[in-house]
Design an enzyme around this catalytic site. Structure first.
Site, mmCIF file in Angstrom:
data_model
loop_
_atom_site.group_PDB
_atom_site.id
_atom_site.type_symbol
_atom_site.label_atom_id
_atom_site.label_comp_id
_atom_site.label_asym_id
_atom_site.label_seq_id
_atom_site.Cartn_x
_atom_site.Cartn_y
_atom_site.Cartn_z
ATOM 1 N N GLY A 1 22.501 27.176 15.737
ATOM 2 C CA GLY A 1 22.987 27.375 14.357
ATOM 3 C C GLY A 1 21.673 28.298 13.518
ATOM 4 O O GLY A 1 21.501 27.837 12.325
ATOM 5 N N GLY B 1 20.551 28.611 6.774
ATOM 6 C CA GLY B 1 20.119 27.607 6.413
ATOM 7 C C GLY B 1 18.863 27.272 7.032
ATOM 8 O O GLY B 1 17.937 28.255 7.366
ATOM 9 N N LEU B 2 18.737 26.115 7.593
ATOM 10 C CA LEU B 2 17.362 25.927 8.071
ATOM 11 C C LEU B 2 17.157 26.393 9.562
ATOM 12 O O LEU B 2 15.963 26.877 9.690
ATOM 13 C CB LEU B 2 17.320 24.311 8.602
ATOM 14 C CG LEU B 2 16.379 23.420 9.272
ATOM 15 C CD1 LEU B 2 14.875 23.747 8.606
ATOM 16 C CD2 LEU B 2 16.596 22.036 9.611
ATOM 17 N N GLY B 3 18.188 26.634 10.286
ATOM 18 C CA GLY B 3 17.994 27.405 11.592
ATOM 19 C C GLY B 3 17.450 28.865 11.324
ATOM 20 O O GLY B 3 16.512 29.351 12.062
ATOM 21 N N TYR C 1 29.469 12.406 10.310
ATOM 22 C CA TYR C 1 28.112 12.951 10.376
ATOM 23 C C TYR C 1 26.994 12.103 10.599
ATOM 24 O O TYR C 1 26.178 12.449 11.454
ATOM 25 C CB TYR C 1 28.042 13.727 9.065
ATOM 26 C CG TYR C 1 26.650 14.386 8.807
ATOM 27 C CD1 TYR C 1 26.551 15.791 9.485
ATOM 28 C CD2 TYR C 1 25.597 13.902 8.051
ATOM 29 C CE1 TYR C 1 25.082 16.390 9.364
ATOM 30 C CE2 TYR C 1 24.561 14.616 7.991
ATOM 31 C CZ TYR C 1 24.188 15.634 8.475
ATOM 32 O OH TYR C 1 23.040 16.444 8.606
#
Length: 391
Positions: free
Chosen positions: A85, A89-91, A266
């Protein structure tokens, strides 16, 4: 899949992989007794002598420092880290942070090659510091193909970061992966579980000073926190849904066997992530020296993870986190934190769930009773092995 053939040239100067090198490779093409096989044999023998489950249970309360510290041996080569990912975003922020250090070759494992390439260029990543490989965690065949593709690159694997996640808080009915699993748990947990189980073998062979497997957790799955108590609360129950395959046919698509709820799916997947990290630690850390850890990098209120949420939430949530809770963390800061767990010499302790305080200092956080349940971790592991075809 056409996109599988799209792989960037290796950042270590290796030639581009040919398209026909990606197809038709059996996972069984390994020696009959690899180093990883030997590790598993030693672990099995030790557990049999020590009483198996009893021996595993003693390790969870006192995660040990890895014997393979950053200073224990030296290497001049770059480290190789796979980040799932990594196209946003975070990745992406983590990939950028590691690439900019000049000490890492980042393998960006993503579904969309072109999107990932544009993302890497948009944040200024140098081509010599990253490689893109196709991975769709919603397909177990794609996970296996990714592993074979990576192995054909002849790159050693030093760190694996399981970061990619799907969050569909407003979904009223489930969607399913290519293998028939509820999408959230299928991608967030089962896809990463298979990926990690297969690639641990590669990490064992690495000569890097500090090998690590990092699984991104979430405060929302940790019910000993305020955020974790916002309904619907995470709860795996007796795992009857997981045992039933989570297909929704003649059973439930939820892990606990209950009615589908996107937000809960989730959160439940995040409990599975944190339980899996601890079970990896108990089963493999002592024999392999690999550090297994999880983390919550803070509330990234502007992340694309919330793209499926209602517009009003996406508008109000960032200022709420910035000015009311004071828990807001930018993608850049969160990426730097995850990069710390990948590379910081002070974060080599295995079996730890890392968090950061208001002064941005890391600390060992406490998991909820369910997210640290030894028996449940073992059951999740065993059921997951069956679902992904490893048992």
């Amino acid at each position: 899949m056409a996109s599988i053939s799209l792989v960037a040239a290796s950042a270590l100067g290796k030639s581009s992989l040919k398209e026909n090198a990606f197809m038709g490779v059996s996972l069984s093409n390994h020696s009959t007794m690899s180093e990883f096989d030997s590790v598993c044999a030693r672990r099995t023998k030790r557990n049999r002598v020590a009483g198996g489950v009893r021996a595993q249970a003693t390790a969870v309360m006192t995660p040990s420092e890895t014997k393979f510290t950053e200073s224990s041996k030296k290497t001049l080569r770059k480290g190789n880290v796979i980040i799932t990912g990594a196209s946003s975003g975070l990745g992406l922020a983590t990939a950028k942070s590691l690439a900019e250090s000049g000490k890492w070759n980042v393998i960006m494992a993503c579904r969309d090659f072109l999107k990932t390439e544009k993302a890497a260029q948009s944040v200024g990543m140098s081509k010599e510091n990253y490689t893109i490989m196709h991975l769709d965690l919603a397909s177990l065949d794609s996970v296996r193909q990714f592993v074979e593709t990576f192995r054909r690159s002849n790159l050693p694997l030093d760190v694996l970061v399981c970061n990619a996640a799907i969050y569909m808080p407003n979904a009223k009915t489930p969607t399913f992966t290519a293998d028939g699993f509820e999408m959230g748990v299928g991608v967030n947990h089962l896809g990463h579980f298979l990926l990690s189980r297969l690639l641990v073998e590669d990490m064992v062979k690495s000569d890097y000073p500090s090998k690590r497997l990092v699984i991104v957790g979430s405060i929302t799955g940790n019910t000993n926190t305020l955020a974790g108590n916002i309904p619907p609360k995470a709860n795996l129950g007796d795992l009857r849904g997981l045992a039933g395959g989570m297909t929704g046919q003649n059973g439930s698509s939820m892990i606990d066997g209950g009615e589908f709820w996107g937000a809960k799916a989730y959160k439940d997947s995040k409990i599975c992530n944190m339980l899996t990290m601890q079970e990896f630690h108990r089963r493999y850390h002592e024999d392999t020296g690999i550090t297994f850890s999880s983390l919550y990098p803070g509330c990234i209120a502007t992340t694309g993870l919330f793209r499926e949420h209602i517009p009003l939430f996406r508008t109000l949530f960032p200022p709420f986190q910035k000015y009311i809770t004071k828990g807001y963390v930018s993608e850049t800061e969160a990426g730097n934190r995850l990069a710390q767990v990948v590379a910081d010499p002070s974060l080599t302790k295995s079996g730890v769930y890392w968090s950061w305080n208001k002064t941005a200092a890391s600390f060992e956080n406490q998991l909820s009773q369910e997210a640290s349940d030894v028996d449940k971790a073992r059951k999740v592991w065993d059921l997951s092995e069956k679902l992904v075809g490893l048992a």
